[in-house]
Design a protein around this motif. Sequence first.
Motif, PDB file in Angstrom:
ATOM      1  N   VAL A 142     -11.524  -4.207   7.699  1.00  0.00           N
ATOM      2  CA  VAL A 142     -10.805  -4.004   6.109  1.00  0.00           C
ATOM      3  C   VAL A 142      -9.190  -4.382   5.891  1.00  0.00           C
ATOM      4  O   VAL A 142      -8.679  -3.780   7.205  1.00  0.00           O
ATOM      5  CB  VAL A 142     -11.046  -2.656   6.194  1.00  0.00           C
ATOM      6  N   LYS A 143      -9.206  -5.284   5.606  1.00  0.00           N
ATOM      7  CA  LYS A 143      -7.570  -5.321   5.231  1.00  0.00           C
ATOM      8  C   LYS A 143      -7.198  -4.834   4.065  1.00  0.00           C
ATOM      9  O   LYS A 143      -7.570  -5.144   2.965  1.00  0.00           O
ATOM     10  CB  LYS A 143      -7.058  -6.428   5.626  1.00  0.00           C
ATOM     11  N   GLY A 144      -5.728  -4.605   3.880  1.00  0.00           N
ATOM     12  CA  GLY A 144      -5.009  -3.971   2.659  1.00  0.00           C
ATOM     13  C   GLY A 144      -4.044  -3.538   2.836  1.00  0.00           C
ATOM     14  O   GLY A 144      -3.456  -3.419   3.645  1.00  0.00           O
ATOM     15  N   HIS A 145      -3.142  -3.248   1.137  1.00  0.00           N
ATOM     16  CA  HIS A 145      -2.070  -2.971   1.538  1.00  0.00           C
ATOM     17  C   HIS A 145      -1.872  -1.119   0.198  1.00  0.00           C
ATOM     18  O   HIS A 145      -2.939  -0.911  -0.796  1.00  0.00           O
ATOM     19  CB  HIS A 145      -1.571  -3.442   0.421  1.00  0.00           C
ATOM     20  N   VAL A 146      -1.489  -0.379   0.491  1.00  0.00           N
ATOM     21  CA  VAL A 146      -0.755   0.826  -0.456  1.00  0.00           C
ATOM     22  C   VAL A 146       0.461   0.979  -0.469  1.00  0.00           C
ATOM     23  O   VAL A 146       1.031   0.292  -0.090  1.00  0.00           O
ATOM     24  CB  VAL A 146      -1.502   1.888   0.602  1.00  0.00           C
ATOM     25  N   ARG A 193      -1.210   2.329  10.710  1.00  0.00           N
ATOM     26  CA  ARG A 193      -0.502   3.188  10.091  1.00  0.00           C
ATOM     27  C   ARG A 193       0.449   1.910   9.287  1.00  0.00           C
ATOM     28  O   ARG A 193       0.804   1.275   9.739  1.00  0.00           O
ATOM     29  CB  ARG A 193       1.356   3.623  10.836  1.00  0.00           C
ATOM     30  N   THR A 194       0.756   2.356   7.437  1.00  0.00           N
ATOM     31  CA  THR A 194       1.221   0.988   6.564  1.00  0.00           C
ATOM     32  C   THR A 194       2.386   0.611   7.240  1.00  0.00           C
ATOM     33  O   THR A 194       3.527   1.574   7.799  1.00  0.00           O
ATOM     34  CB  THR A 194       1.334   1.369   5.148  1.00  0.00           C
ATOM     35  N   ASN A 195       2.451  -1.132   6.909  1.00  0.00           N
ATOM     36  CA  ASN A 195       4.017  -1.162   7.597  1.00  0.00           C
ATOM     37  C   ASN A 195       5.132  -1.178   6.094  1.00  0.00           C
ATOM     38  O   ASN A 195       4.627  -0.616   5.471  1.00  0.00           O
ATOM     39  CB  ASN A 195       3.818  -3.261   8.116  1.00  0.00           C
ATOM     40  N   ARG A 196       6.001  -1.798   6.684  1.00  0.00           N
ATOM     41  CA  ARG A 196       7.287  -2.007   5.662  1.00  0.00           C
ATOM     42  C   ARG A 196       6.613  -2.392   3.865  1.00  0.00           C
ATOM     43  O   ARG A 196       6.834  -1.310   2.722  1.00  0.00           O
ATOM     44  CB  ARG A 196       8.251  -2.739   5.866  1.00  0.00           C
ATOM     45  N   SER A 197       6.022  -2.739   4.112  1.00  0.00           N
ATOM     46  CA  SER A 197       5.262  -3.730   2.885  1.00  0.00           C
ATOM     47  C   SER A 197       3.567  -3.249   2.338  1.00  0.00           C
ATOM     48  O   SER A 197       3.302  -3.677   1.313  1.00  0.00           O
ATOM     49  CB  SER A 197       4.891  -4.907   2.743  1.00  0.00           C
TER      50      SER A 197
END
Length: 205
Positions: A51-55, A78-82
Amino acid sequence: MSRSTLRRALRAGALCLTATTAAAVIPAAADAKVGVSTKRLNIQTGSRVTVKGHVDAPGVAKLQVQRRGRWVTLDRDRTNRSGRFVLRKRIRGAMSSRARLRLSTGETRLLGRMNVYRSALASWYGPGLFGNKLGCGGTLQAGSVGVANKSLPCGTKVTFRHNGRVLRVPVIDRGPYVGGREYDLTAATAHKLGFSGHGPIQVTK
């Protein structure tokens, strides 16, 4: 009431009013927005669910599945800077469970059902047997959707995948009694899956 007492009372009232007004104008924190760009939840045993995505809020994303009434974490990132995250887990045994994302903020997003398939030998039956009693109760009809198995409890849900089609059906009968075959699909089930004759089929439960 003395003048000093009155002044103190007025000051206290003003402070309460200011605090109440400030609380009213400060907006509640908005829920974090979650986007899913890749979702690979239907896999073979030994492969990786992904599962890939962004928040839009920094933190930790977790991939969880429901097992025996509780949510179990398969992977976390842990989410990266973006705000992007990548969740992966190699699954070695067949399973079928509800899956979700859980953020460190406490928010959750359902992803659907995760199916990890293994290969099993199956056959199908029906014509010439319609009207016969089923091992789990009732009678076999042309439209009966279900599967026969020798040991699974009646009513157990089993998910099959064949020719790109997926179908989840209950155990409604006993069998098959031909050596090596694990499942016997009803005619209606076989038709929905595009399964004919006998041979391997992808299955999980």
